[in-house]
Write an enzyme that holds these catalytic residues in place. Structure first.
Site, mmCIF file in Angstrom:
data_model
loop_
_atom_site.group_PDB
_atom_site.id
_atom_site.type_symbol
_atom_site.label_atom_id
_atom_site.label_comp_id
_atom_site.label_asym_id
_atom_site.label_seq_id
_atom_site.Cartn_x
_atom_site.Cartn_y
_atom_site.Cartn_z
ATOM 1 N N LYS A 159 0.766 -0.944 -0.075
ATOM 2 C CA LYS A 159 -0.063 -0.044 0.046
ATOM 3 C C LYS A 159 0.742 1.187 0.107
ATOM 4 C CE LYS A 159 -3.654 -2.621 2.218
ATOM 5 N NZ LYS A 159 -4.570 -2.827 3.488
ATOM 6 N N GLN A 200 -4.791 -1.738 9.957
ATOM 7 C CA GLN A 200 -4.642 -2.888 9.259
ATOM 8 C C GLN A 200 -5.052 -4.422 10.074
ATOM 9 O OE1 GLN A 200 -3.267 -3.702 5.930
ATOM 10 N NE2 GLN A 200 -3.937 -5.739 6.207
ATOM 11 N N ASP A 221 -11.154 2.576 4.292
ATOM 12 C CA ASP A 221 -11.450 1.082 4.206
ATOM 13 C C ASP A 221 -12.852 0.722 4.083
ATOM 14 O OD1 ASP A 221 -9.226 -0.872 4.003
ATOM 15 O OD2 ASP A 221 -8.805 -1.027 6.016
#
Ligand code: NAP
Length: 300
Positions: A52, A96, A119
């Site tokens: 990412k 994460q 997200d």
């Protein structure tokens, strides 16, 4: 059979994002800024986050990695989230997953301000998505939808069978494909490990989406002739012939299923590369206040 090329499509999207960032910078705006929070040192998470961060650099985004030790307390993670929520230089951030087992993932997700939840896991974003309001769409379902769209795959009135009901893939993609839009207007059947006679259902699928996490689970006898098959699965399997000693396996037995399909995504090179683009697109939307225009930080 035709291949849905996720690698090529992701490269096209990456170039679109890069050009949009150049345009912003030429207009005197700062580049979008994504922060990734990584707690602990799970090997797969390290790789995902590194990818990412690297892709952010490729498109001209600013990115920051916030590392926390695996014994970090829940309160410390919440404090970091509060700081990122309040920091106007941060357009969006992700925590994460998976988190260390002692941390309640729901408390963490719900603490993120929906405007910065790139997200798309916050209940507000999931609710807005369901209501067809502007929302951050979770990255993998967003990637799947864009593959169907960019390959102009007909979805209206089709029977879509989704195998797997996780909150990050199966459930959101089933909602997206049942909405009154394109891609969408499918009749969706969402299946899971308690589904009885799964094969009878998958055999009815015009569009079959496999998000299970079991290598080669979908076999040729489960697929209708002419179906569109999207393979989300990504499991490392032992492969001594490979330099790294493993390879990535999808949930679909590609070799035997592909000849029956009209379209199919490969693994690797299908949904995988699209996922990271979904995250970057959400971050761009956040920087431009296009999902929550009432939240003004940086002018567009
Ligand atoms: P998950 O949270 O483990 O969910 C798996 C789902 O599959 C569950 O809903 C489970 O049912 C269902 N399932 C398990 N065994 C089944 C069976 N025998 N029959 C029918 N359904 C069954 O997995 P996930 O996070 O959605 O990920 C799924 C796969 O996609 C994994 O390989 C993951 O690595 C991959 N993935 C790839 C990307 C990408 O970027 N390409 C992104 C995310 C995930 P229950 O709910 O009943 O347990």
């Amino acid at each position: 059979m035709q291949l849905i090329d996720g690698k090529y499509t992701a490269e096209t999207i990456r170039e679109e994002i890069r050009q949009e960032v150049s345009r912003m910078i030429n207009e005197g705006l700062r580049p979008p800024h994504l922060v990734a929070v990584l707690a602990g040192n799970d090997g797969a998470s390290e790789t995902y986050v590194a990818n990412k961060i690297r892709t952010c650099a490729e498109v001209g985004f600013r990115s920051t990695l916030e590392r926390l030790p695996s014994d970090v307390s829940e309160d410390e993670v919440l404090s970091l989230i509060d700081r990122l929520n309040a920091d106007d230089s941060v357009d969006g951030f992700i925590v994460q997953l998976p988190l260390p087992a002692h941390i309640d993932v729901h408390r963490i997700t719900e603490r993120i301000r929906p405007e910065k939840d790139v997200d798309g896991f916050h209940p507000v974003n999931l609710g807005r998505m369901t209501e067809e309001l502007p929302a951050y769409i979770p990255a993998t379902p967003k990637g799947i939808i864009q593959l169907l769209e960019r390959y102009k795959i007909e979805t209206e009135g089709k029977h879509c069978v989704v195998v797997g009901r996780s909150n990050i893939v199966g459930t959101p993609v089933s909602i997206l494909l049942s909405r009154n839009t394109y891609p969408g207007n499918c009749t969706v059947t969402l299946t899971h490990s308690r589904t009885q006679n799964l094969r009878a259902l998958t055999l009815q699928a015009d569009i079959l989406i496999a998000a299970i996490g079991k290598p080669y689970f979908i076999t040729a006898d489960m697929v209708k002739e002419g179906a569109v098959v999207v393979d989300v699965g990504m499991t490392r399997v032992h492969a001594p012939e490979r330099k790294l000693g493993f390879k990535l396996a999808g949930d679909v037995d590609f070799e035997h299923v592909a000849p029956k399909c009209s379209w199919i995504t490969p693994v690797p090179g299908g949904v995988g590369p699209m996922t990271i683009m979904g995250l970057l697109q959400n971050t761009l939307l956040a920087a431009q206040h296009r999902v929550y225009p009432e939240h003004v930080g940086q002018d567009i």
